[in-house]
Design a protein around this motif. Sequence first.
Motif, short mmCIF file in Angstrom:
data_model
loop_
_atom_site.label_atom_id
_atom_site.label_comp_id
_atom_site.label_asym_id
_atom_site.label_seq_id
_atom_site.Cartn_x
_atom_site.Cartn_y
_atom_site.Cartn_z
N TYR A 1 17.21 -27.84 7.69
CA TYR A 1 18.05 -27.76 8.89
C TYR A 1 18.96 -26.53 8.84
O TYR A 1 19.18 -25.88 9.87
CB TYR A 1 18.87 -29.03 9.04
CG TYR A 1 18.03 -30.27 9.30
CD1 TYR A 1 17.12 -30.30 10.35
CD2 TYR A 1 18.14 -31.40 8.49
CE1 TYR A 1 16.34 -31.42 10.59
CE2 TYR A 1 17.37 -32.53 8.72
CZ TYR A 1 16.47 -32.53 9.77
OH TYR A 1 15.69 -33.65 10.00
N MET B 1 21.42 -25.03 11.75
CA MET B 1 22.10 -26.27 12.14
C MET B 1 23.20 -26.63 11.15
O MET B 1 23.12 -26.32 9.95
CB MET B 1 21.08 -27.41 12.23
CG MET B 1 20.00 -27.17 13.27
SD MET B 1 18.64 -28.37 13.16
CE MET B 1 19.48 -29.91 13.59
N LYS C 1 17.42 -23.50 9.94
CA LYS C 1 17.30 -23.48 11.40
C LYS C 1 18.64 -23.22 12.08
O LYS C 1 18.75 -23.27 13.31
CB LYS C 1 16.73 -24.81 11.91
CG LYS C 1 15.29 -25.06 11.48
CD LYS C 1 14.34 -24.06 12.07
CE LYS C 1 12.88 -24.35 11.71
NZ LYS C 1 11.97 -23.34 12.29
N GLU D 1 17.13 -31.00 17.80
CA GLU D 1 18.53 -31.15 18.21
C GLU D 1 19.04 -32.57 17.98
O GLU D 1 20.23 -32.79 17.79
CB GLU D 1 18.69 -30.79 19.70
CG GLU D 1 18.36 -29.35 20.06
CD GLU D 1 16.86 -29.06 20.07
OE1 GLU D 1 16.49 -27.88 19.95
OE2 GLU D 1 16.06 -30.01 20.20
N GLY D 2 18.12 -33.54 18.01
CA GLY D 2 18.52 -34.93 17.83
C GLY D 2 18.27 -35.48 16.44
O GLY D 2 18.29 -36.70 16.23
N THR E 1 13.36 -34.71 18.35
CA THR E 1 13.70 -33.32 18.63
C THR E 1 14.56 -32.81 17.49
O THR E 1 15.29 -33.58 16.86
CB THR E 1 14.49 -33.15 19.94
OG1 THR E 1 15.75 -33.82 19.81
CG2 THR E 1 13.72 -33.73 21.13
N TYR F 1 8.51 -31.31 11.74
CA TYR F 1 9.00 -30.57 12.90
C TYR F 1 8.07 -29.44 13.34
O TYR F 1 8.15 -28.99 14.48
CB TYR F 1 10.43 -30.07 12.65
CG TYR F 1 11.42 -31.19 12.91
CD1 TYR F 1 11.72 -31.59 14.21
CD2 TYR F 1 11.98 -31.90 11.86
CE1 TYR F 1 12.57 -32.64 14.45
CE2 TYR F 1 12.84 -32.96 12.09
CZ TYR F 1 13.13 -33.33 13.40
OH TYR F 1 13.96 -34.39 13.65
N ARG G 1 21.03 -37.87 15.18
CA ARG G 1 21.57 -38.85 16.13
C ARG G 1 21.77 -40.20 15.44
O ARG G 1 20.84 -40.79 14.89
CB ARG G 1 20.59 -38.99 17.30
CG ARG G 1 21.11 -39.85 18.43
CD ARG G 1 20.12 -39.86 19.58
NE ARG G 1 20.50 -40.83 20.58
CZ ARG G 1 19.73 -41.20 21.59
NH1 ARG G 1 18.53 -40.66 21.73
NH2 ARG G 1 20.14 -42.09 22.46
#
Length: 324
Positions: free
Chosen positions: A312, A317, A315, A294-295, A292, A275, A298
């Motif tokens: 994560y 998340m 970050k 954000e993804g 990304t 990342y 997914r």
Amino acid sequence: MKKAILVLMMFLFCVTSVAATSGEALASASYLMATSSATGNYYRFGSVLAQIISAKAGVSITVTSSGGSIENARLLGSGENEFALIQTDVNHYALTGTEQFAGKPIRGFSAITALYPEMVQIVVSKKSGIQSVLDMKGKRICVGAAGSGYEVAARQVLLAHGMTYDDIDERFLSASEGKNALQDGQIDAFFMCSGYPNSNVVELGLTGGIDVISIAPEYVKKLTEMYPFYSPYTTPDDDQYKIGHTVDSVSVMAMLVARDDVPEDVIYNVTKVLYENLDEIRLLNSRGNYMTLEGAFRGIGGNVHPGAARFYREKGMTVPSKDL
């Protein structure tokens, strides 16, 4: 006093030695990453990831060719490879012991990140008159090779529309065989699951005799509710298939996974390096444009490797925690 200083020096020496040994072990760690055939997208994209990781994460990753997602899950299970690229649906089937892994689940591996979408594509002959999945009733439909990922996706799309193989004249062919059969007029349509654009469909599009049909919004919603590894997907407005419109469908995600016994610090560093170097990944392979932060989850319902989860959470998340 001298004795206390001596004890302190010995303690500091031991701590430094352990840290140095740990660092050396990390730097000398070497792992294998299962991908696909040497001409496949997984091999090409995996090679880019391995190049970045090996250069910047302090570990060595060697890419190996394979038969793709299903074989990769089995290679992880046997311990022959420590890393792999697999699809989110195959990830789900392996962990739950369903579909190709019925009664024989493969455990012991976890997700690092989602990578890029692999779209369920429904290619039809214009002569067939097929404009929707419901129009496939009674038609000659290639659903993929028996037991393949394509074939499972075809069954799921049909089921979401209230259909089964009883409603169509199903043909079990590989992607290349399906393409040739459509070109020769032997079938009316074929299913495939692939990154967009797919070279077989690009080639067919040059003839002007095909279309790629959309899945209606209500059925996209139904599919994503029935199968958590699917996500909505719309093709870019670049018309690479020469069909004059975008296509709405669902996709599974290609994902990077690792065995659970790969140390947490290694996976943390791998995730962090990926990342922090997205620009370079995107420069080397355009599929990196789909990656990304954000993804990252997914199509991934849970089972995130602790090392990746730590990155994560740093970050800010929320990490999926469901144990598949």
